[in-house]
Scaffold this motif. Structure first.
Motif, PDB file in Angstrom:
ATOM      1  N   GLY A   8      42.798  40.895  33.652  1.00  0.00           N
ATOM      2  CA  GLY A   8      42.287  42.114  33.363  1.00  0.00           C
ATOM      3  C   GLY A   8      41.045  42.171  32.625  1.00  0.00           C
ATOM      4  N   SER A   9      40.433  43.596  32.848  1.00  0.00           N
ATOM      5  CA  SER A   9      39.249  43.593  32.434  1.00  0.00           C
ATOM      6  C   SER A   9      39.388  43.926  30.929  1.00  0.00           C
ATOM      7  CB  SER A   9      38.445  45.208  32.986  1.00  0.00           C
ATOM      8  OG  SER A   9      38.606  45.085  34.358  1.00  0.00           O
ATOM      9  N   VAL A  10      37.929  43.610  30.186  1.00  0.00           N
ATOM     10  CA  VAL A  10      37.927  43.663  28.691  1.00  0.00           C
ATOM     11  C   VAL A  10      37.077  44.911  28.237  1.00  0.00           C
ATOM     12  CG1 VAL A  10      37.012  42.458  26.879  1.00  0.00           C
ATOM     13  CG2 VAL A  10      38.195  41.080  28.521  1.00  0.00           C
ATOM     14  N   VAL A  11      37.630  45.575  27.238  1.00  0.00           N
ATOM     15  CA  VAL A  11      37.019  46.968  27.000  1.00  0.00           C
ATOM     16  C   VAL A  11      36.836  46.697  25.392  1.00  0.00           C
ATOM     17  CG1 VAL A  11      37.048  49.335  26.446  1.00  0.00           C
ATOM     18  CG2 VAL A  11      38.093  48.407  28.780  1.00  0.00           C
ATOM     19  N   LEU A  12      35.493  46.676  25.051  1.00  0.00           N
ATOM     20  CA  LEU A  12      35.152  46.312  23.654  1.00  0.00           C
ATOM     21  C   LEU A  12      35.044  47.785  22.937  1.00  0.00           C
ATOM     22  CD1 LEU A  12      34.146  43.940  21.543  1.00  0.00           C
ATOM     23  CD2 LEU A  12      32.045  44.195  22.411  1.00  0.00           C
ATOM     24  N   ARG A  36      33.392  38.837  34.803  1.00  0.00           N
ATOM     25  CA  ARG A  36      32.139  39.292  35.453  1.00  0.00           C
ATOM     26  C   ARG A  36      31.609  40.659  35.015  1.00  0.00           C
ATOM     27  NH1 ARG A  36      30.465  42.230  40.067  1.00  0.00           N
ATOM     28  NH2 ARG A  36      32.534  43.442  40.246  1.00  0.00           N
ATOM     29  N   VAL A  37      32.293  41.347  34.548  1.00  0.00           N
ATOM     30  CA  VAL A  37      31.737  42.403  33.745  1.00  0.00           C
ATOM     31  C   VAL A  37      32.422  42.867  32.541  1.00  0.00           C
ATOM     32  CG1 VAL A  37      31.516  45.184  33.911  1.00  0.00           C
ATOM     33  CG2 VAL A  37      31.254  43.773  36.113  1.00  0.00           C
ATOM     34  N   LEU A  38      31.854  43.476  31.387  1.00  0.00           N
ATOM     35  CA  LEU A  38      32.337  43.827  30.229  1.00  0.00           C
ATOM     36  C   LEU A  38      32.141  45.164  30.154  1.00  0.00           C
ATOM     37  CD1 LEU A  38      33.870  42.854  27.611  1.00  0.00           C
ATOM     38  CD2 LEU A  38      31.556  42.426  26.971  1.00  0.00           C
ATOM     39  N   PHE A  39      33.307  45.950  29.746  1.00  0.00           N
ATOM     40  CA  PHE A  39      32.899  47.466  29.228  1.00  0.00           C
ATOM     41  C   PHE A  39      32.799  47.477  27.841  1.00  0.00           C
ATOM     42  CE2 PHE A  39      35.313  47.284  33.264  1.00  0.00           C
ATOM     43  CZ  PHE A  39      34.589  48.047  33.813  1.00  0.00           C
ATOM     44  N   ALA A  40      31.783  48.381  27.483  1.00  0.00           N
ATOM     45  CA  ALA A  40      31.542  48.519  25.754  1.00  0.00           C
ATOM     46  C   ALA A  40      31.606  49.886  25.661  1.00  0.00           C
ATOM     47  CB  ALA A  40      30.384  47.963  25.678  1.00  0.00           C
ATOM     48  N   VAL A  41      32.166  50.338  24.598  1.00  0.00           N
ATOM     49  CA  VAL A  41      32.121  51.824  24.311  1.00  0.00           C
ATOM     50  C   VAL A  41      31.515  52.090  23.032  1.00  0.00           C
ATOM     51  CG1 VAL A  41      33.674  53.694  23.564  1.00  0.00           C
ATOM     52  CG2 VAL A  41      34.629  52.032  25.250  1.00  0.00           C
ATOM     53  N   ALA A  99      26.275  41.918  24.273  1.00  0.00           N
ATOM     54  CA  ALA A  99      25.294  40.893  24.509  1.00  0.00           C
ATOM     55  C   ALA A  99      25.454  39.382  24.409  1.00  0.00           C
ATOM     56  CB  ALA A  99      24.181  41.312  23.759  1.00  0.00           C
ATOM     57  N   GLU A 100      26.576  39.177  23.329  1.00  0.00           N
ATOM     58  CA  GLU A 100      26.853  37.636  23.107  1.00  0.00           C
ATOM     59  C   GLU A 100      27.828  37.210  24.203  1.00  0.00           C
ATOM     60  OE1 GLU A 100      25.631  36.539  20.535  1.00  0.00           O
ATOM     61  OE2 GLU A 100      24.620  38.269  19.871  1.00  0.00           O
ATOM     62  N   ALA A 101      28.300  38.218  24.990  1.00  0.00           N
ATOM     63  CA  ALA A 101      29.056  37.613  26.091  1.00  0.00           C
ATOM     64  C   ALA A 101      28.171  37.042  27.452  1.00  0.00           C
ATOM     65  CB  ALA A 101      30.285  38.732  26.403  1.00  0.00           C
ATOM     66  N   ARG A 102      28.016  35.749  27.123  1.00  0.00           N
ATOM     67  CA  ARG A 102      27.136  35.167  28.397  1.00  0.00           C
ATOM     68  C   ARG A 102      27.622  35.382  29.750  1.00  0.00           C
ATOM     69  NH1 ARG A 102      23.481  32.145  25.190  1.00  0.00           N
ATOM     70  NH2 ARG A 102      22.872  33.354  23.495  1.00  0.00           N
ATOM     71  N   GLY A 103      26.964  35.514  30.443  1.00  0.00           N
ATOM     72  CA  GLY A 103      27.461  35.505  31.976  1.00  0.00           C
ATOM     73  C   GLY A 103      28.205  36.771  32.379  1.00  0.00           C
ATOM     74  N   ALA A 104      28.493  37.747  31.462  1.00  0.00           N
ATOM     75  CA  ALA A 104      28.863  38.930  31.876  1.00  0.00           C
ATOM     76  C   ALA A 104      28.142  40.079  31.982  1.00  0.00           C
ATOM     77  CB  ALA A 104      30.283  39.214  30.946  1.00  0.00           C
ATOM     78  N   ALA A 105      28.013  40.837  32.877  1.00  0.00           N
ATOM     79  CA  ALA A 105      27.301  42.338  32.883  1.00  0.00           C
ATOM     80  C   ALA A 105      27.928  43.129  31.995  1.00  0.00           C
ATOM     81  CB  ALA A 105      26.966  42.691  34.282  1.00  0.00           C
ATOM     82  N   VAL A 106      27.114  44.155  31.500  1.00  0.00           N
ATOM     83  CA  VAL A 106      27.704  45.226  30.386  1.00  0.00           C
ATOM     84  C   VAL A 106      27.585  46.412  31.238  1.00  0.00           C
ATOM     85  CG1 VAL A 106      27.397  45.976  27.898  1.00  0.00           C
ATOM     86  CG2 VAL A 106      27.104  43.527  28.629  1.00  0.00           C
ATOM     87  N   ALA A 130      30.736  49.171  37.947  1.00  0.00           N
ATOM     88  CA  ALA A 130      30.935  47.640  37.780  1.00  0.00           C
ATOM     89  C   ALA A 130      31.084  46.869  39.263  1.00  0.00           C
ATOM     90  CB  ALA A 130      32.611  47.529  37.139  1.00  0.00           C
ATOM     91  N   GLN A 131      31.210  47.769  39.950  1.00  0.00           N
ATOM     92  CA  GLN A 131      31.124  47.114  41.438  1.00  0.00           C
ATOM     93  C   GLN A 131      29.767  46.392  41.825  1.00  0.00           C
ATOM     94  OE1 GLN A 131      34.180  46.979  42.911  1.00  0.00           O
ATOM     95  NE2 GLN A 131      34.551  48.102  41.137  1.00  0.00           N
TER      96      GLN A 131
END
Length: 280
Positions: free
Chosen positions: A19-23, A68-73, A82-89, A241-242
């Motif tokens: 599942g995706s991660v939402v911060l 691959r992608v991190l969602f940030a609110v 930005a600390e999540a290395r390797g994941a686009a935001v 995110a695509q």
């Protein structure tokens, strides 16, 4: 604990969850977190910031493993992401991306500015509008408004405010030159109740509408808000995110725009809410 149970525990801690991660920040009142979770069909893990930067970074590193992608609110979440290395935001709820160091895609709080100025020109019949903002926080957004106004044939008069004194000195003279006052998002002017009250008081005395971009401002006396719906922002985020942005910043404005009008504030300047195109 048996050896098999220990191995299972270690594996569960090391393996990334599905599942995706939402911060998100500890408090978020715009409905963006719920909207992005719904847009992801409920298949999302929500990670709430604690305020402890070290603990938040550590947890994010675990939760975002393999993502691959991190969602940030919100801006704080975007910074921590930005600390999540390797994941686009992909970020939502950031008023001015220039104020955040994290590269990625930013879904704008503002609706498409061509639609905003079409409304100001055709519905409010405005030929000139004032844009009230603090340069240190919203200079880049102000430049975007000036450019969009020029394209629509609406003059944008910058009303720069660096202090309460500036506000008191600038608003009344500006009202004599414009047909409406616009309030920037995420600005000290719009986050201070006293400042909003002063702008509303002066605008009502001049019989000029005030225009915000957050629905909550209409409860504080602002005449109307032109709002990008959370569901539309969330949909734009999942689409972005695509093809995520990994270098630099990309800002996306959503097509949908809702007109939210305060009946009391509209009537205070002699305006009919329905004539203002009120949808809520």
């Amino acid at each position: 604990m048996t050896l098999a149970a220990r191995l299972l525990l270690v594996a569960s801690l090391a393996a990334p969850a599905t599942g995706s991660v939402v911060l998100k920040p500890r408090s978020e009142s715009f409905g963006l977190t719920d909207a992005i979770v719904r847009a992801l069909s409920g298949e999302a893990r929500v990670v709430e910031l604690t305020g402890d930067d070290l603990a938040d970074s550590s947890r994010l590193a675990r939760e975002s493993k393999g993502q691959r992608v991190l969602f940030a609110v919100g801006p704080k979440s975007a910074e921590v992401a930005a600390e999540a290395r390797g994941a686009a935001v992909v970020s939502l709820g950031v008023a001015n991306p220039a104020q955040v160091r994290t590269p990625g895609t930013y879904i704008s709080f503002y609706p498409r500015l061509d639609k905003v100025f079409e409304y100001l020109r055709d519905t409010l019949k405005a030929k000139a509008v004032g844009f009230v903002f603090t340069p240190a926080r919203n200079r880049e957004i102000a430049l975007g408004f000036v450019k969009a106004g020029e394209a629509a044939g609406v003059a944008v008069v910058p009303v720069t405010v660096n202090s309460t004194g500036d506000l008191y000195r600038s608003v009344k003279p500006a009202l004599g030159k414009v047909d409406a006052l616009l309030l920037a998002i995420g600005d000290p002017v719009t986050t201070s109740r006293e400042s909003v009250e002063y702008v509303v008081e002066q605008s009502q005395a001049a019989k000029k509408p005030t225009v915000g971009f957050l629905e909550g401002l209409t409860r504080e006396g602002v005449t109307l808000a032109l709002v990008a719906p959370p569901a539309a922002m969330a949909k734009a985020a999942t689409e972005a995110a695509q093809q995520p942005q990994t270098v630099g910043k990309k800002r996306i404005e959503v097509d949908q725009m809702q007109v939210v009008v305060s009946r009391k504030a509209a009537e205070a300047i002699g305006a009919n809410p329905e004539a203002l195109g009120a949808q809520r």
